[in-house]
Design a protein around this motif. Structure first.
Motif, PDB file in Angstrom:
ATOM      1  N   GLU A   1      17.950  -5.461  25.307  1.00 37.80           N
ATOM      2  CA  GLU A   1      17.645  -6.875  25.507  1.00 37.80           C
ATOM      3  C   GLU A   1      18.570  -7.479  26.559  1.00 37.80           C
ATOM      4  OE1 GLU A   1      16.771 -10.778  22.766  1.00 37.80           O
ATOM      5  OE2 GLU A   1      18.569  -9.622  22.337  1.00 37.80           O
ATOM      6  N   SER A   2      19.844  -7.110  26.533  1.00 38.30           N
ATOM      7  CA  SER A   2      20.797  -7.640  27.515  1.00 38.30           C
ATOM      8  C   SER A   2      20.473  -7.152  28.918  1.00 38.30           C
ATOM      9  CB  SER A   2      22.231  -7.241  27.139  1.00 38.30           C
ATOM     10  OG  SER A   2      22.468  -5.861  27.383  1.00 38.30           O
ATOM     11  N   ARG A   3      19.792  -6.006  29.018  1.00 39.69           N
ATOM     12  CA  ARG A   3      19.383  -5.483  30.322  1.00 39.69           C
ATOM     13  C   ARG A   3      18.087  -6.126  30.803  1.00 39.69           C
ATOM     14  NH1 ARG A   3      21.846  -0.418  31.414  1.00 39.69           N
ATOM     15  NH2 ARG A   3      24.031  -0.665  30.786  1.00 39.69           N
ATOM     16  N   ARG A   4      17.605  -7.104  30.060  1.00 43.61           N
ATOM     17  CA  ARG A   4      16.442  -7.913  30.440  1.00 43.61           C
ATOM     18  C   ARG A   4      15.151  -7.089  30.528  1.00 43.61           C
ATOM     19  NH1 ARG A   4      17.761 -12.892  32.094  1.00 43.61           N
ATOM     20  NH2 ARG A   4      15.810 -13.108  33.216  1.00 43.61           N
ATOM     21  N   VAL A   5      14.978  -6.139  29.617  1.00 40.20           N
ATOM     22  CA  VAL A   5      13.690  -5.460  29.552  1.00 40.20           C
ATOM     23  C   VAL A   5      12.634  -6.457  29.092  1.00 40.20           C
ATOM     24  CG1 VAL A   5      14.706  -3.186  29.094  1.00 40.20           C
ATOM     25  CG2 VAL A   5      14.086  -4.661  27.172  1.00 40.20           C
ATOM     26  N   ASP A   6      11.376  -6.202  29.452  1.00 37.25           N
ATOM     27  CA  ASP A   6      10.307  -7.121  29.062  1.00 37.25           C
ATOM     28  C   ASP A   6       9.872  -6.925  27.612  1.00 37.25           C
ATOM     29  OD1 ASP A   6      10.321  -8.156  31.596  1.00 37.25           O
ATOM     30  OD2 ASP A   6       8.654  -6.939  32.318  1.00 37.25           O
ATOM     31  N   GLY A   7      10.090  -5.748  27.078  1.00 37.21           N
ATOM     32  CA  GLY A   7       9.715  -5.464  25.697  1.00 37.21           C
ATOM     33  C   GLY A   7      10.342  -4.153  25.273  1.00 37.21           C
TER      34      GLY A   7
ATOM     35  N   LEU B   1       8.629  -6.455  20.283  1.00 34.09           N
ATOM     36  CA  LEU B   1       8.954  -5.078  19.885  1.00 34.09           C
ATOM     37  C   LEU B   1       7.790  -4.475  19.115  1.00 34.09           C
ATOM     38  CD1 LEU B   1      12.185  -3.534  18.559  1.00 34.09           C
ATOM     39  CD2 LEU B   1      10.168  -3.402  17.091  1.00 34.09           C
ATOM     40  N   ILE B   2       7.496  -3.223  19.417  1.00 31.88           N
ATOM     41  CA  ILE B   2       6.483  -2.453  18.690  1.00 31.88           C
ATOM     42  C   ILE B   2       7.176  -1.264  18.040  1.00 31.88           C
ATOM     43  CG2 ILE B   2       4.301  -1.202  18.827  1.00 31.88           C
ATOM     44  CD1 ILE B   2       4.060  -4.130  19.655  1.00 31.88           C
ATOM     45  N   ALA B   3       6.876  -1.008  16.768  1.00 30.29           N
ATOM     46  CA  ALA B   3       7.458   0.123  16.058  1.00 30.29           C
ATOM     47  C   ALA B   3       6.472   1.289  16.026  1.00 30.29           C
ATOM     48  CB  ALA B   3       7.831  -0.268  14.634  1.00 30.29           C
ATOM     49  N   VAL B   4       7.009   2.502  16.130  1.00 32.62           N
ATOM     50  CA  VAL B   4       6.204   3.714  16.009  1.00 32.62           C
ATOM     51  C   VAL B   4       6.777   4.563  14.883  1.00 32.62           C
ATOM     52  CG1 VAL B   4       5.304   5.762  17.175  1.00 32.62           C
ATOM     53  CG2 VAL B   4       5.777   3.709  18.494  1.00 32.62           C
ATOM     54  N   GLY B   5       5.931   4.994  13.966  1.00 33.21           N
ATOM     55  CA  GLY B   5       6.351   5.925  12.933  1.00 33.21           C
ATOM     56  C   GLY B   5       6.782   5.307  11.627  1.00 33.21           C
ATOM     57  N   GLN B   6       7.093   4.010  11.616  1.00 35.20           N
ATOM     58  CA  GLN B   6       7.447   3.299  10.388  1.00 35.20           C
ATOM     59  C   GLN B   6       6.677   1.989  10.349  1.00 35.20           C
ATOM     60  OE1 GLN B   6       9.630   4.417   8.019  1.00 35.20           O
ATOM     61  NE2 GLN B   6      10.333   6.211   9.137  1.00 35.20           N
ATOM     62  N   ASP B   7       6.199   1.620   9.181  1.00 35.12           N
ATOM     63  CA  ASP B   7       5.499   0.352   9.005  1.00 35.12           C
ATOM     64  C   ASP B   7       6.542  -0.732   8.741  1.00 35.12           C
ATOM     65  OD1 ASP B   7       3.802  -1.707   8.521  1.00 35.12           O
ATOM     66  OD2 ASP B   7       2.837  -0.840   6.757  1.00 35.12           O
TER      67      ASP B   7
ATOM     68  N   GLU C   1      -0.480  -6.009  25.218  1.00 30.86           N
ATOM     69  CA  GLU C   1      -1.279  -7.116  24.688  1.00 30.86           C
ATOM     70  C   GLU C   1      -0.405  -8.323  24.403  1.00 30.86           C
ATOM     71  OE1 GLU C   1      -3.420  -7.614  20.464  1.00 30.86           O
ATOM     72  OE2 GLU C   1      -4.303  -6.022  21.690  1.00 30.86           O
ATOM     73  N   GLN C   2       0.765  -8.075  23.812  1.00 25.31           N
ATOM     74  CA  GLN C   2       1.680  -9.185  23.526  1.00 25.31           C
ATOM     75  C   GLN C   2       2.274  -9.769  24.800  1.00 25.31           C
ATOM     76  OE1 GLN C   2       4.505  -8.994  20.371  1.00 25.31           O
ATOM     77  NE2 GLN C   2       3.272  -7.655  19.101  1.00 25.31           N
TER      78      GLN C   2
ATOM     79  N   GLU D   1       0.905  -9.857  27.746  1.00 24.06           N
ATOM     80  CA  GLU D   1      -0.122 -10.599  28.474  1.00 24.06           C
ATOM     81  C   GLU D   1      -0.450 -11.930  27.792  1.00 24.06           C
ATOM     82  OE1 GLU D   1      -3.263  -7.770  28.708  1.00 24.06           O
ATOM     83  OE2 GLU D   1      -2.201  -6.494  30.158  1.00 24.06           O
ATOM     84  N   SER D   2      -0.425 -11.935  26.464  1.00 22.35           N
ATOM     85  CA  SER D   2      -0.755 -13.165  25.734  1.00 22.35           C
ATOM     86  C   SER D   2       0.437 -14.109  25.624  1.00 22.35           C
ATOM     87  CB  SER D   2      -1.248 -12.824  24.324  1.00 22.35           C
ATOM     88  OG  SER D   2      -0.186 -12.304  23.525  1.00 22.35           O
ATOM     89  N   GLY D   3       1.646 -13.527  25.727  1.00 13.80           N
ATOM     90  CA  GLY D   3       2.848 -14.338  25.562  1.00 13.80           C
ATOM     91  C   GLY D   3       3.121 -14.713  24.132  1.00 13.80           C
ATOM     92  N   LYS D   4       2.408 -14.099  23.196  1.00 14.47           N
ATOM     93  CA  LYS D   4       2.574 -14.421  21.779  1.00 14.47           C
ATOM     94  C   LYS D   4       2.899 -13.160  20.982  1.00 14.47           C
ATOM     95  CE  LYS D   4      -0.858 -18.148  22.005  1.00 14.47           C
ATOM     96  NZ  LYS D   4      -2.160 -18.634  21.478  1.00 14.47           N
ATOM     97  N   LYS D   5       3.837 -13.294  20.048  1.00 15.30           N
ATOM     98  CA  LYS D   5       4.124 -12.192  19.136  1.00 15.30           C
ATOM     99  C   LYS D   5       3.060 -12.170  18.038  1.00 15.30           C
ATOM    100  CE  LYS D   5       9.130 -11.729  19.723  1.00 15.30           C
ATOM    101  NZ  LYS D   5      10.432 -11.627  19.033  1.00 15.30           N
ATOM    102  N   SER D   6       2.532 -10.983  17.791  1.00 17.55           N
ATOM    103  CA  SER D   6       1.525 -10.837  16.739  1.00 17.55           C
ATOM    104  C   SER D   6       1.887  -9.632  15.890  1.00 17.55           C
ATOM    105  CB  SER D   6       0.132 -10.650  17.357  1.00 17.55           C
ATOM    106  OG  SER D   6       0.112  -9.522  18.202  1.00 17.55           O
ATOM    107  N   VAL D   7       1.243  -9.523  14.745  1.00 14.63           N
ATOM    108  CA  VAL D   7       1.509  -8.399  13.848  1.00 14.63           C
ATOM    109  C   VAL D   7       0.210  -7.633  13.620  1.00 14.63           C
ATOM    110  CG1 VAL D   7       2.317  -7.681  11.582  1.00 14.63           C
ATOM    111  CG2 VAL D   7       3.395  -9.635  12.721  1.00 14.63           C
ATOM    112  N   LYS D   8       0.147  -6.440  14.192  1.00 18.55           N
ATOM    113  CA  LYS D   8      -1.009  -5.567  14.015  1.00 18.55           C
ATOM    114  C   LYS D   8      -0.533  -4.201  13.542  1.00 18.55           C
ATOM    115  CE  LYS D   8      -4.024  -7.756  17.452  1.00 18.55           C
ATOM    116  NZ  LYS D   8      -4.881  -7.528  18.648  1.00 18.55           N
ATOM    117  N   LYS D   9      -1.338  -3.561  12.723  1.00 20.63           N
ATOM    118  CA  LYS D   9      -1.012  -2.236  12.216  1.00 20.63           C
ATOM    119  C   LYS D   9      -2.095  -1.254  12.659  1.00 20.63           C
ATOM    120  CE  LYS D   9       2.378  -4.155   9.871  1.00 20.63           C
ATOM    121  NZ  LYS D   9       3.791  -3.959  10.208  1.00 20.63           N
ATOM    122  N   SER D  10      -1.689  -0.214  13.367  1.00 20.07           N
ATOM    123  CA  SER D  10      -2.624   0.830  13.792  1.00 20.07           C
ATOM    124  C   SER D  10      -2.268   2.116  13.073  1.00 20.07           C
ATOM    125  CB  SER D  10      -2.552   1.046  15.306  1.00 20.07           C
ATOM    126  OG  SER D  10      -3.045  -0.078  16.004  1.00 20.07           O
ATOM    127  N   VAL D  11      -3.210   2.631  12.274  1.00 17.99           N
ATOM    128  CA  VAL D  11      -2.986   3.873  11.533  1.00 17.99           C
ATOM    129  C   VAL D  11      -3.672   5.011  12.286  1.00 17.99           C
ATOM    130  CG1 VAL D  11      -3.248   5.075   9.335  1.00 17.99           C
ATOM    131  CG2 VAL D  11      -2.931   2.586   9.366  1.00 17.99           C
TER     132      VAL D  11
END
Length: 330
Positions: A112-118, A141-147, A305-306, A308-318
């Motif tokens: 985050e301090s390195r100013r990454v976009d996500g 932030l998107i998580a992979v492998g843990q819900d 997707e987040q 481009e929309s500028g909004k944080k959302s919560v989606k779960k992909s199984v």
């Protein structure tokens, strides 16, 4: 030709301030940033896309935090991530947490301090200290492998995948089945896969004998040690062993051979992961394919997707999975 000194003069700021703004490094006030951006756009000092990135304070860099850099599984996830992000003009910056919870949190803050976009996080736990850090992040932030709660996550169907392996063992006539798991702070691998083992053994009315269940780390050597402990402690040797990862299964196979036993004639074995090594051990390992590249692609899509929309959302992909039935079970 307009140069950086001219940009500084026209914007009424120092050359250092212009340099910081262009390189996205160091502090630049919002007022100064807007002045610099305006001059850049008017003079054509940089391509329009770069000017746009500056105006939006975008770096076009995505941080990816991995628990281990060297594993094939994570490499496949990164390939999927990079495929989607690079097509949209993004670069990735990898960070290694070395399976250390404190370092995992430190890497998130550093990115985050390195100013990454996500950030895309290959998470290993759901502990509150990690979740609090994620809540405080100013980037998606998107998580992979843990819900993870309150976070868009790409997850594997760990419970049903493990149950599929166990049911396959039962269908082949195995009853005395051992288990090599991992620490339960890892919900996906440590809890869900273990619960599937326990549920199937209970459904089949099979009593789990002392020593049949062992806990390991995520490496081949730990699989070897766990299998050795199982064989030393058990009064009745298991007919088969379910290891929650391919690496643990391969380690267990090594110990079985060192003991002068044969796979699968005397002890069958299965894992999860469809790793490259699972195809080339002798005999080839029965395992679950989680399509890790697609998991990486999906996590990148959710992040874009987040952004481009500028909004944080919560989606779960199984993600889907498939059973690869090979010769390690008879």
């Amino acid at each position: 030709m307009v140069n950086i000194n001219e940009i500084a003069r026209l914007a009424g700021v120092s050359r250092t301030t212009v340099s910081r703004a262009l390189n996205q490094s160091g502090y630049v006030s919002e007022k100064a940033r807007k002045k610099i951006t305006k001059v850049i756009e008017e003079t054509g000092y940089v391509p329009s896309e770069q000017a746009k990135s500056l105006r939006l304070q975008r770096t076009k860099v995505i941080g990816v935090v991995l628990p281990k850099i060297s594993t094939e599984t994570l490499g496949r996830i990164v390939e999927g991530i990079d495929e989607i992000l690079s097509a949209s003009g993004y670069q990735i910056l990898l960070a290694n947490s070395s399976l250390n919870k404190e370092k995992e949190i430190a890497q998130l803050k550093l990115l985050e301090s390195r100013r990454v976009d996500g950030i895309i996080l290959a998470a290993t736990n759901r502990e509150e200290t990690l979740m609090q850090t994620i809540r405080e992040l100013r980037v998606p932030l998107i998580a992979v492998g843990q819900d993870l709660p309150e976070v868009s996550s790409v997850i594997y169907d760990d419970f049903n995948a493990a149950k599929t392996i166990m049911k396959k063992m039962i269908s082949k006539g195995y009853r005395r089945i051992g288990f090599i798991g991992v620490e339960e702070t890892d919900q996906a691998v440590g809890q869900f896969r273990k619960q599937a083992y326990l549920d199937v053994m209970n459904e089949e009315n099979i009593e789990i004998q002392e020593g049949w269940m062992q806990q390991a780390d995520f490496n081949i050597q730990s699989g070897e040690a766990s299998m050795e402990a199982m064989l030393q402690v058990c009064s009745t040797r298991p007919e088969a062993v379910f290891a929650v990862t391919d690496r643990l299964a391969v380690g267990a196979m090594q110990t079985i051979r060192k003991r002068g036993l044969r796979v699968p004639e005397e002890i069958g074995i299965a894992g999860i992961g469809a790793s490259e090594i699972s195809r080339y051990v002798t005999p080839p390992l029965t395992t679950i394919d989680y399509q890790y590249e697609e998991a990486g692609r999906e996590s990148a899509r959710l992040l874009l997707e987040q952004l481009e929309s500028g909004k944080k959302s919560v989606k779960k992909s199984v993600m889907n999975y498939g059973l690869l039935e090979r010769d390690s079970l008879i």
